[in-house]
Design an enzyme around this catalytic site. Structure first.
Site, PDB file in Angstrom:
ATOM      1  N   ASN A  64      47.937  33.184  40.745  1.00 42.49           N
ATOM      2  CA  ASN A  64      47.148  33.918  39.835  1.00 42.49           C
ATOM      3  C   ASN A  64      48.148  34.081  39.544  1.00 42.49           C
ATOM      4  O   ASN A  64      48.999  35.168  40.043  1.00 42.49           O
ATOM      5  CB  ASN A  64      46.406  34.930  40.361  1.00 42.49           C
ATOM      6  CG  ASN A  64      45.791  36.017  39.240  1.00 42.49           C
ATOM      7  OD1 ASN A  64      45.688  37.124  40.676  1.00 42.49           O
ATOM      8  ND2 ASN A  64      46.287  35.654  38.317  1.00 42.49           N
ATOM      9  N   GLY A  65      48.487  34.579  37.926  1.00 45.60           N
ATOM     10  CA  GLY A  65      49.886  35.443  37.976  1.00 45.60           C
ATOM     11  C   GLY A  65      50.030  34.232  35.843  1.00 45.60           C
ATOM     12  O   GLY A  65      49.744  33.501  35.818  1.00 45.60           O
TER      13      GLY A  65
ATOM     14  N   CYS B 126      53.572  47.108  28.682  1.00 45.94           N
ATOM     15  CA  CYS B 126      52.100  46.963  28.158  1.00 45.94           C
ATOM     16  C   CYS B 126      52.366  48.295  27.190  1.00 45.94           C
ATOM     17  O   CYS B 126      51.921  48.771  25.719  1.00 45.94           O
ATOM     18  CB  CYS B 126      50.860  46.385  28.080  1.00 45.94           C
ATOM     19  SG  CYS B 126      49.984  47.500  29.400  1.00 45.94           S
TER      20      CYS B 126
ATOM     21  N   CYS C  98      43.014  35.886  36.537  1.00 49.41           N
ATOM     22  CA  CYS C  98      42.836  34.848  37.668  1.00 49.41           C
ATOM     23  C   CYS C  98      42.030  34.425  38.643  1.00 49.41           C
ATOM     24  O   CYS C  98      42.411  36.670  39.448  1.00 49.41           O
ATOM     25  CB  CYS C  98      42.756  32.724  38.341  1.00 49.41           C
ATOM     26  SG  CYS C  98      44.156  32.669  36.420  1.00 49.41           S
TER      27      CYS C  98
ATOM     28  N   GLY D 176      37.501  35.870  36.845  1.00 52.01           N
ATOM     29  CA  GLY D 176      37.956  35.281  35.383  1.00 52.01           C
ATOM     30  C   GLY D 176      36.346  33.896  35.742  1.00 52.01           C
ATOM     31  O   GLY D 176      35.557  33.672  36.605  1.00 52.01           O
TER      32      GLY D 176
ATOM     33  N   TYR E 221      41.428  48.443  34.063  1.00 48.81           N
ATOM     34  CA  TYR E 221      40.739  47.197  33.450  1.00 48.81           C
ATOM     35  C   TYR E 221      40.181  45.822  34.657  1.00 48.81           C
ATOM     36  O   TYR E 221      39.039  46.079  34.651  1.00 48.81           O
ATOM     37  CB  TYR E 221      40.775  46.757  32.394  1.00 48.81           C
ATOM     38  CG  TYR E 221      39.650  45.844  32.072  1.00 48.81           C
ATOM     39  CD1 TYR E 221      38.671  46.350  31.606  1.00 48.81           C
ATOM     40  CD2 TYR E 221      39.944  44.474  32.369  1.00 48.81           C
ATOM     41  CE1 TYR E 221      38.314  45.694  30.844  1.00 48.81           C
ATOM     42  CE2 TYR E 221      39.198  43.481  31.809  1.00 48.81           C
ATOM     43  CZ  TYR E 221      37.876  43.706  31.394  1.00 48.81           C
ATOM     44  OH  TYR E 221      37.323  42.718  31.136  1.00 48.81           O
TER      45      TYR E 221
HETATM   46  P1  AMP Z   1      39.171  46.536  22.153  1.00 51.34           P
HETATM   47  O1  AMP Z   1      37.989  46.049  22.423  1.00 51.34           O
HETATM   48  O2  AMP Z   1      40.315  45.208  22.117  1.00 51.34           O
HETATM   49  O3  AMP Z   1      39.888  47.270  21.876  1.00 51.34           O
HETATM   50  O4  AMP Z   1      39.506  45.914  23.747  1.00 51.34           O
HETATM   51  C1  AMP Z   1      39.253  47.538  24.618  1.00 51.34           C
HETATM   52  C2  AMP Z   1      37.720  47.410  25.474  1.00 51.34           C
HETATM   53  O5  AMP Z   1      37.993  45.492  26.280  1.00 51.34           O
HETATM   54  C3  AMP Z   1      38.077  47.845  26.127  1.00 51.34           C
HETATM   55  O6  AMP Z   1      36.204  48.616  26.429  1.00 51.34           O
HETATM   56  C4  AMP Z   1      38.037  47.181  27.518  1.00 51.34           C
HETATM   57  O7  AMP Z   1      37.634  47.335  28.650  1.00 51.34           O
HETATM   58  C5  AMP Z   1      38.097  45.838  27.639  1.00 51.34           C
HETATM   59  N1  AMP Z   1      39.707  45.289  27.857  1.00 51.34           N
HETATM   60  C6  AMP Z   1      41.077  45.294  27.966  1.00 51.34           C
HETATM   61  N2  AMP Z   1      41.752  44.880  28.564  1.00 51.34           N
HETATM   62  C7  AMP Z   1      40.603  43.613  28.853  1.00 51.34           C
HETATM   63  C8  AMP Z   1      41.334  42.059  29.173  1.00 51.34           C
HETATM   64  N3  AMP Z   1      42.793  42.274  29.376  1.00 51.34           N
HETATM   65  N4  AMP Z   1      40.455  41.184  29.127  1.00 51.34           N
HETATM   66  C9  AMP Z   1      39.102  41.942  28.708  1.00 51.34           C
HETATM   67  N5  AMP Z   1      38.517  42.825  28.614  1.00 51.34           N
HETATM   68  C10 AMP Z   1      39.283  43.586  28.522  1.00 51.34           C
END
Ligand code: AMP
Length: 454
Positions: A107-108, A446, A7, A34, A253
């Site tokens: 947020n959290g 993670c 958030c 968000g 990210y």
């Molecule tokens: P995936 O497609 O599941 O492997 O997720 C990786 C992709 O989603 C990458 O392109 C990241 O930029 C994006 N991403 C990584 N973490 C998140 C997150 N927590 N929420 C939304 N998008 C994410």
């Protein structure tokens, strides 16, 4: 109970004029944190609440903002991933207590939220939402038992410490005459203060102050709090210094590239991660293609080290929302196809390096490799500017269940490469990540440690 919330919060008090347009603009600047719901709560002695599902531009359009009065305001943008995305769970929350209104934006994630809620319910407490934020608010009310206008900065901090230590919380409260903000002692999520021509404000990221005339911007340290009144502010410590757990994913990210989170610029950090990834994982190729948008900075870093030219071989469709959180793998796959569009002349007949910031479920990479092949790529190499994601997150970043993590399903790189149908896949090492960020003060929970999966 909602876990995994990402958030953005904003709050503050104007020296003159109404605050609602300032909060609205702050939320626009935090929209990336968000997109599920947005809201604000403004007033002076009395507050009015305005919130709903959707983007800031839809929930809080100028036509709605123009009628909202008051110098004090807080706001919130929300992105949760579990269960229903109920309007009730949109923030801020506001309640009336002892004839005064009090409002909260958070947020959290709170540790042991489910157990604590059960305990409170058995004591007769009722909850309107399924969010842990409502619980924080009710706990503070229950412990302090006095009108919110009389809440002292440190005593609210003490309630948070006594009940929510170990969790992630950047929190802002609006009470009659005051805004109070807190960053948890471990410092998982960022929080900033801004003294501006217009007044005094707090926000999740410093880039949320772009629309103001800032005089001074200060990053609130873990365990610090801020009190803002009509003409003044005070920053103080409410928790003892402890080892910090700043979330590296904020840099990898989540935060905006122009923000300076945890004392460093987000864009430049991503460039460093990309450079490091290139150093560790060289590849012979004709072109580097960033997975837009968040892979762009890392791809630039990769190019800097490898000297392979950079091209925008993928176009990000900005009219498509998030694909990461939509339920069902089929929908997520369709989402990626709608979101990323190949530019064929950049790809055809070339050996390609695709650079992305992270690999979580593998949905994005797998789909994009397919697109590359379809557009005539000769070879497709994936380079990820962060290590293997091997664990879920309880402190507010949306990382799915362990079983959904691609690193959990494919232990060996050769198997993962086959699944994604790439020619090679390589991650930044955990040591490489630590070289960029430093050994202590960060939450690396993670990410995979020293294991060798080659
Ligand atoms: P995936 O497609 O599941 O492997 O997720 C990786 C992709 O989603 C990458 O392109 C990241 O930029 C994006 N991403 C990584 N973490 C998140 C997150 N927590 N929420 C939304 N998008 C994410």
């Amino acid at each position: 109970m909602k876990l995994h919330e990402e958030c953005g919060i904003f709050g503050g008090i104007m020296t003159s004029g109404v605050v609602a347009p300032i909060v609205q603009n702050g939320l626009f600047m935090l929209q990336h944190r968000g997109q599920e719901s947005a809201g604000l709560c403004c007033g002076d002695e009395d507050f009015s609440l305005h919130k709903g599902k959707g983007l800031v531009m839809h929930v809080l359009p100028d036509s709605r903002i123009k009628d909202i009065r008051g110098k004090i305001g807080i706001g919130h943008v929300r992105y949760s991933t579990q269960g229903c995305s109920d309007t009730l769970n949109a923030q801020p929350f506001m309640v009336r207590y002892l004839n005064e209104k009090v409002s909260i934006a958070h947020n959290g994630n709170v540790k042991s939220a489910i157990e604590m809620r059960k305990k409170l319910e058995h004591e007769g407490e009722i909850f309107v939402t399924s969010s842990d934020t409502e619980m924080i608010m009710k706990k503070v009310i229950k412990v302090l038992c006095k009108p919110p206008s009389q809440w002292e900065l440190k005593e609210v901090g003490q309630v948070l410490l006594d009940n929510f230590t170990g969790g992630a919380w950047s929190i802002v409260f609006a009470v009659p005459g005051k805004v109070l903000a807190y960053r948890d002692p471990l410092g998982f999520r960022p929080l900033f203060f801004c003294e501006a021509e217009e007044g005094f404000f707090v926000a999740s990221e410093d880039s949320a102050f772009r629309h103001l005339e800032p005089i001074n911007i200060i990053e609130i340290e873990p365990g610090e709090c801020v009190e803002i009144t009509y003409n003044n502010y005070k920053i103080s410590r409410f928790a003892k210094e402890t080892k910090h757990k700043k979330c590296v994913f904020e840099h990898i990210y989540f935060s905006r590239p122009d923000s300076n989170v945890f004392g460093r610029n987000v864009y430049m950090t991503r460039v460093e991660l990309g450079k490091k990834c290139a150093e560790e994982n060289p590849v012979k190729a004709d072109v580097v293609i960033p997975v837009m948008d968040s892979g762009f900075a890392a791809a630039n870093g990769f190019v800097h080290h490898s000297n392979i030219p950079l091209h925008m071989g993928l176009l990000r469709n900005h009219w498509v929302g998030r694909t990461f959180i939509v339920p069902g793998q089929k929908n997520r796959k369709n989402g990626v196809q709608r979101k990323q569009m190949p530019i064929k002349p950049v790809i055809e007949g070339k050996k390609i390096v695709l650079v992305d910031d992270s690999l979580v479920r593998g949905t994005t990479s797998k789909e994009i490799v397919r697109m590359m092949r379809k557009a005539g790529a000769k070879e497709v190499h994936i380079r990820i500017a962060s290590p293997r994601v091997v664990d879920t997150c309880f402190w507010g970043v949306d990382i799915p269940t362990k079983q959904e993590l691609i690193a959990d399903s494919y232990e060996f790189i050769a198997d993962l490469t086959k699944f994604i149908e790439a020619d090679s896949v390589a991650y930044l090492s955990f040591d490489g990540l630590k070289d960029v960020f430093g050994k202590t003060g960060w939450c690396y929970n993670c990410f995979e440690r020293e294991k060798n999966y080659d």
